[in-house]
Design a protein around this motif. Structure first.
Motif, PDB file in Angstrom:
ATOM      1  N   HIS A  14       9.006   3.619 -12.236  1.00 23.20           N
ATOM      2  CA  HIS A  14       9.324   4.415 -13.414  1.00 23.20           C
ATOM      3  C   HIS A  14      10.645   3.924 -14.033  1.00 23.20           C
ATOM      4  N   HIS A  15      11.632   3.732 -13.197  1.00 22.07           N
ATOM      5  CA  HIS A  15      12.967   3.326 -13.658  1.00 22.07           C
ATOM      6  C   HIS A  15      12.936   1.987 -14.392  1.00 22.07           C
ATOM      7  N   PHE A  16      12.199   1.015 -13.825  1.00 24.49           N
ATOM      8  CA  PHE A  16      12.191  -0.326 -14.423  1.00 24.49           C
ATOM      9  C   PHE A  16      10.995  -0.546 -15.362  1.00 24.49           C
ATOM     10  N   GLY A  17      10.169   0.483 -15.533  1.00 15.97           N
ATOM     11  CA  GLY A  17       9.010   0.361 -16.425  1.00 15.97           C
ATOM     12  C   GLY A  17       7.990  -0.648 -15.917  1.00 15.97           C
ATOM     13  N   LEU A  18       7.719  -0.615 -14.617  1.00 17.46           N
ATOM     14  CA  LEU A  18       6.791  -1.580 -14.009  1.00 17.46           C
ATOM     15  C   LEU A  18       5.561  -0.868 -13.456  1.00 17.46           C
ATOM     16  N   PRO A  19       4.413  -1.558 -13.410  1.00 18.59           N
ATOM     17  CA  PRO A  19       3.241  -0.956 -12.757  1.00 18.59           C
ATOM     18  C   PRO A  19       3.440  -0.906 -11.241  1.00 18.59           C
ATOM     19  N   HIS A  20       2.812   0.094 -10.622  1.00 21.34           N
ATOM     20  CA  HIS A  20       3.022   0.310  -9.189  1.00 21.34           C
ATOM     21  C   HIS A  20       1.703   0.299  -8.421  1.00 21.34           C
ATOM     22  N   MET A  21       1.689  -0.333  -7.269  1.00 24.27           N
ATOM     23  CA  MET A  21       0.522  -0.264  -6.382  1.00 24.27           C
ATOM     24  C   MET A  21       0.955   0.239  -5.004  1.00 24.27           C
ATOM     25  N   ASP A  22       0.291   1.312  -4.563  1.00 27.59           N
ATOM     26  CA  ASP A  22       0.478   1.825  -3.206  1.00 27.59           C
ATOM     27  C   ASP A  22      -0.587   1.135  -2.355  1.00 27.59           C
ATOM     28  N   THR A  23      -0.189   0.081  -1.637  1.00 28.97           N
ATOM     29  CA  THR A  23      -1.197  -0.727  -0.936  1.00 28.97           C
ATOM     30  C   THR A  23      -1.808   0.015   0.250  1.00 28.97           C
ATOM     31  N   GLY A  24      -1.117   1.047   0.747  1.00 29.13           N
ATOM     32  CA  GLY A  24      -1.684   1.845   1.836  1.00 29.13           C
ATOM     33  C   GLY A  24      -3.006   2.479   1.410  1.00 29.13           C
ATOM     34  N   LEU A  25      -3.130   2.753   0.099  1.00 35.99           N
ATOM     35  CA  LEU A  25      -4.368   3.377  -0.390  1.00 35.99           C
ATOM     36  C   LEU A  25      -5.570   2.462  -0.197  1.00 35.99           C
ATOM     37  N   LEU A  26      -5.352   1.149  -0.270  1.00 36.34           N
ATOM     38  CA  LEU A  26      -6.472   0.217  -0.069  1.00 36.34           C
ATOM     39  C   LEU A  26      -6.992   0.331   1.370  1.00 36.34           C
ATOM     40  N   TYR A  27      -6.055   0.366   2.318  1.00 40.14           N
ATOM     41  CA  TYR A  27      -6.454   0.498   3.731  1.00 40.14           C
ATOM     42  C   TYR A  27      -7.107   1.865   3.973  1.00 40.14           C
ATOM     43  N   ARG A  28      -6.563   2.877   3.289  1.00 40.36           N
ATOM     44  CA  ARG A  28      -7.146   4.213   3.421  1.00 40.36           C
ATOM     45  C   ARG A  28      -8.558   4.255   2.817  1.00 40.36           C
ATOM     46  N   ALA A  29      -8.763   3.531   1.704  1.00 41.54           N
ATOM     47  CA  ALA A  29     -10.085   3.528   1.067  1.00 41.54           C
ATOM     48  C   ALA A  29     -11.113   2.863   1.983  1.00 41.54           C
ATOM     49  N   VAL A  30     -10.703   1.793   2.650  1.00 42.99           N
ATOM     50  CA  VAL A  30     -11.607   1.132   3.608  1.00 42.99           C
ATOM     51  C   VAL A  30     -11.939   2.115   4.735  1.00 42.99           C
ATOM     52  N   ALA A  31     -10.896   2.802   5.215  1.00 49.76           N
ATOM     53  CA  ALA A  31     -11.084   3.763   6.311  1.00 49.76           C
ATOM     54  C   ALA A  31     -12.024   4.893   5.890  1.00 49.76           C
ATOM     55  N   LEU A  32     -11.866   5.346   4.659  1.00 49.73           N
ATOM     56  CA  LEU A  32     -12.711   6.445   4.172  1.00 49.73           C
ATOM     57  C   LEU A  32     -14.174   6.002   4.066  1.00 49.73           C
ATOM     58  N   ASN A  33     -14.373   4.776   3.557  1.00 41.72           N
ATOM     59  CA  ASN A  33     -15.735   4.223   3.493  1.00 41.72           C
ATOM     60  C   ASN A  33     -16.371   4.228   4.879  1.00 41.72           C
ATOM     61  N   LEU A  34     -15.619   3.704   5.831  1.00 40.14           N
ATOM     62  CA  LEU A  34     -16.124   3.575   7.201  1.00 40.14           C
ATOM     63  C   LEU A  34     -16.435   4.941   7.799  1.00 40.14           C
TER      64      LEU A  34
END
Ligand code: CDP
Length: 219
Positions: free
Chosen positions: A30-50
């Motif tokens: 937010h401060h630097f006006g940059l896009p953000h990715m929470d990479t933990g969500l990718l691992y969580r999405a794989v876990a949720l699929n499984l």
């Protein structure tokens, strides 16, 4: 931030569970006006699929299969549920799962407008050339308190001792795994948030990042 020939910054924020890295990464974005990715969500999405398929997190090939068609809603509360958190921690130790998720993270890190990514191996594996690398820590006890309050805030019931034990076992799995273990990059800036509230943590992170970006610009 970006003034003509200076390329937009890439900021890596790594650290253990409930260290405050997510809050800090969002605030830096937010401060630097940059896009953000929470990479933990990718691992969580794989876990949720499984988990939804009833797959076995003890089998790497099943976890890898769960990386296919990884569409997910970041707001899905199941992504943050305890069983999914535990499975995410297990499947993230598999080299093939990490490889399957790498391109997506690196493409995000390399986009033209710069980016902030948070996770465990952003500064060491995903974006080793990041302009700023923060490694956010806090004692296991403080992190367990935070996680407990977070769970209670979501209407979930939990015991401090259990949450602390879970934090310890996740720390152990994250730092002992053979691939991309949790550790600060050699040039990471360490930020211990044990005695800081969220606002103070964010303030400290912004100051560290600004100082580092100034140094990068000067070189
Ligand atoms: O903050 P918290 O540990 O609760 O979770 P998270 O950051 O959402 O990450 C979920 C799980 O994915 C963690 O247990 C990590 O082991 C794993 N992870 C990883 O291995 N590498 C990353 N870049 C991000 C998360």
């Amino acid at each position: 931030m970006n003034d003509g020939n200076i390329k937009a910054p890439v900021i890596a924020v790594d650290g253990p569970a409930a260290s405050g890295k997510g809050t800090i990464a969002r605030a830096l974005a937010h401060h630097f006006g940059l896009p953000h990715m929470d990479t933990g969500l990718l691992y969580r999405a794989v876990a949720l699929n499984l988990w939804r398929w009833g797959g076995d997190p003890g089998k790497e090939f099943e976890a890898l299969r769960a990386c296919d068609d990884l569409g997910f809603d970041p707001e899905d509360p199941e992504l943050r549920s305890e069983p999914v958190s535990k499975i995410a921690s297990m499947i993230s130790a598999y080299p093939s799962v990490r490889t399957a998720l790498r391109a997506r993270q690196q493409a995000f890190a390399q986009q033209e407008g710069g980016a902030v990514l948070d996770g465990r191996d952003i500064g060491t594996v995903i974006a080793p050339e990041a302009d700023v690398k923060l490694f956010v820590t806090a004692t296991a006890e403080v992190r367990a308190e935070r996680r407990l309050r977070e769970l209670e805030g979501r209407g979930m019931h939990a015991h401090y001792e259990e949450v602390l034990a879970d934090i310890h076992s996740r720390d152990e799995r994250d730092s002992q795994r053979g691939v991309a273990p949790l550790r600060p990059a050699s040039d990471a800036l360490l930020l211990d948030t044990s005695t800081l509230d969220p606002e103070q943590s964010v303030g400290a992170a912004v100051r560290l990042a600004e100082k580092q970006l100034k140094a990068v610009k000067a070189n």
